[in-house]
Write a protein that holds these residues in place. Structure first.
Motif, PDB file in Angstrom:
ATOM      1  N   SER A  13       3.312 -25.062   8.326  1.00  0.00           N
ATOM      2  CA  SER A  13       2.885 -26.453   8.396  1.00  0.00           C
ATOM      3  C   SER A  13       2.050 -26.775   9.638  1.00  0.00           C
ATOM      4  N   ALA A  14       2.350 -26.156  10.768  1.00  0.00           N
ATOM      5  CA  ALA A  14       1.663 -26.515  12.015  1.00  0.00           C
ATOM      6  C   ALA A  14       0.858 -25.368  12.613  1.00  0.00           C
ATOM      7  N   GLY A  15       0.968 -24.203  12.054  1.00  0.00           N
ATOM      8  CA  GLY A  15       0.217 -23.060  12.562  1.00  0.00           C
ATOM      9  C   GLY A  15       1.076 -22.157  13.427  1.00  0.00           C
ATOM     10  N   HIS A  16       0.599 -20.965  13.645  1.00  0.00           N
ATOM     11  CA  HIS A  16       1.362 -19.960  14.379  1.00  0.00           C
ATOM     12  C   HIS A  16       1.526 -20.297  15.863  1.00  0.00           C
ATOM     13  N   VAL A  17       0.649 -21.131  16.391  1.00  0.00           N
ATOM     14  CA  VAL A  17       0.777 -21.500  17.803  1.00  0.00           C
ATOM     15  C   VAL A  17       2.117 -22.185  18.041  1.00  0.00           C
ATOM     16  N   MET A  18       2.499 -23.111  17.184  1.00  0.00           N
ATOM     17  CA  MET A  18       3.775 -23.810  17.346  1.00  0.00           C
ATOM     18  C   MET A  18       4.958 -22.902  17.038  1.00  0.00           C
ATOM     19  N   ALA A  19       4.795 -21.967  16.123  1.00  0.00           N
ATOM     20  CA  ALA A  19       5.897 -21.069  15.762  1.00  0.00           C
ATOM     21  C   ALA A  19       6.246 -20.149  16.918  1.00  0.00           C
ATOM     22  N   ASP A  20       5.269 -19.810  17.747  1.00  0.00           N
ATOM     23  CA  ASP A  20       5.479 -18.903  18.868  1.00  0.00           C
ATOM     24  C   ASP A  20       5.358 -19.624  20.206  1.00  0.00           C
ATOM     25  N   TYR A  21       5.648 -20.916  20.213  1.00  0.00           N
ATOM     26  CA  TYR A  21       5.483 -21.745  21.399  1.00  0.00           C
ATOM     27  C   TYR A  21       6.391 -21.271  22.528  1.00  0.00           C
ATOM     28  N   ARG A  22       5.852 -21.199  23.733  1.00  0.00           N
ATOM     29  CA  ARG A  22       6.580 -20.696  24.904  1.00  0.00           C
ATOM     30  C   ARG A  22       7.006 -21.850  25.806  1.00  0.00           C
ATOM     31  N   VAL A  23       8.033 -22.578  25.399  1.00  0.00           N
ATOM     32  CA  VAL A  23       8.530 -23.702  26.194  1.00  0.00           C
ATOM     33  C   VAL A  23       9.069 -23.215  27.538  1.00  0.00           C
ATOM     34  N   ASP A  24       9.405 -21.943  27.628  1.00  0.00           N
ATOM     35  CA  ASP A  24       9.913 -21.388  28.886  1.00  0.00           C
ATOM     36  C   ASP A  24       8.854 -21.356  29.983  1.00  0.00           C
ATOM     37  N   LEU A  25       7.594 -21.558  29.626  1.00  0.00           N
ATOM     38  CA  LEU A  25       6.521 -21.568  30.621  1.00  0.00           C
ATOM     39  C   LEU A  25       6.386 -22.911  31.343  1.00  0.00           C
ATOM     40  N   LEU A  26       7.106 -23.930  30.886  1.00  0.00           N
ATOM     41  CA  LEU A  26       6.968 -25.260  31.500  1.00  0.00           C
ATOM     42  C   LEU A  26       7.340 -25.264  32.975  1.00  0.00           C
ATOM     43  N   ASP A  27       8.379 -24.518  33.361  1.00  0.00           N
ATOM     44  CA  ASP A  27       8.766 -24.455  34.778  1.00  0.00           C
ATOM     45  C   ASP A  27       7.573 -24.081  35.646  1.00  0.00           C
ATOM     46  N   ARG A  28       6.897 -23.033  35.265  1.00  0.00           N
ATOM     47  CA  ARG A  28       5.770 -22.523  36.062  1.00  0.00           C
ATOM     48  C   ARG A  28       4.606 -23.507  36.059  1.00  0.00           C
ATOM     49  N   LEU A  29       4.335 -24.121  34.904  1.00  0.00           N
ATOM     50  CA  LEU A  29       3.235 -25.088  34.819  1.00  0.00           C
ATOM     51  C   LEU A  29       3.493 -26.302  35.706  1.00  0.00           C
ATOM     52  N   ILE A  30       4.725 -26.770  35.743  1.00  0.00           N
ATOM     53  CA  ILE A  30       5.066 -27.918  36.588  1.00  0.00           C
ATOM     54  C   ILE A  30       4.939 -27.535  38.060  1.00  0.00           C
ATOM     55  N   ALA A  31       5.406 -26.358  38.423  1.00  0.00           N
ATOM     56  CA  ALA A  31       5.281 -25.892  39.811  1.00  0.00           C
ATOM     57  C   ALA A  31       3.814 -25.705  40.191  1.00  0.00           C
ATOM     58  N   ASP A  32       3.020 -25.162  39.294  1.00  0.00           N
ATOM     59  CA  ASP A  32       1.598 -24.968  39.571  1.00  0.00           C
ATOM     60  C   ASP A  32       0.862 -26.296  39.755  1.00  0.00           C
ATOM     61  N   ALA A  33       1.392 -27.362  39.161  1.00  0.00           N
ATOM     62  CA  ALA A  33       0.791 -28.687  39.314  1.00  0.00           C
ATOM     63  C   ALA A  33       1.220 -29.354  40.625  1.00  0.00           C
ATOM     64  N   GLY A  34       2.089 -28.684  41.403  1.00  0.00           N
ATOM     65  CA  GLY A  34       2.474 -29.208  42.707  1.00  0.00           C
ATOM     66  C   GLY A  34       3.778 -29.976  42.731  1.00  0.00           C
ATOM     67  N   PHE A  35       4.601 -29.812  41.711  1.00  0.00           N
ATOM     68  CA  PHE A  35       5.884 -30.502  41.645  1.00  0.00           C
ATOM     69  C   PHE A  35       7.024 -29.507  41.765  1.00  0.00           C
TER      70      PHE A  35
END
Length: 76
Positions: free
Chosen positions: A30-52
């Motif tokens: 329904s939403a494509g393979h990107v959502m099926a293999d979504y890496r929510v575990d990467l949010l920690d690093r993305l938030i830290a990289d944004a300076g938080f």
């Protein structure tokens, strides 16, 4: 984000990845393979990289995960 939240908090909420093969297949269909293999575990690093700093996280089962980030205090 850091520029417009000079003293604020950041709250990121997103869908977690499907946990079973059947649900993964349904999400991919329904939403494509990107959502099926979504890496929510990467949010920690993305938030830290944004300076938080990540100050809290929680899974709201069965679908959501949220994380709270705060801008570090300036030290003189």
């Amino acid at each position: 984000m850091r520029r417009v939240l000079p003293g604020g908090r950041l709250l990121v909420a997103d869908f977690g990845p499907p946990r079973t093969r059947l649900v993964r297949h349904l999400v991919a269909a329904s939403a494509g393979h990107v959502m099926a293999d979504y890496r929510v575990d990467l949010l920690d690093r993305l938030i830290a990289d944004a300076g938080f700093e990540v100050r809290g996280r929680e899974d709201v089962r069965p679908w959501l995960r949220y994380m709270q980030g705060v801008r570090p205090e300036k030290t003189s």
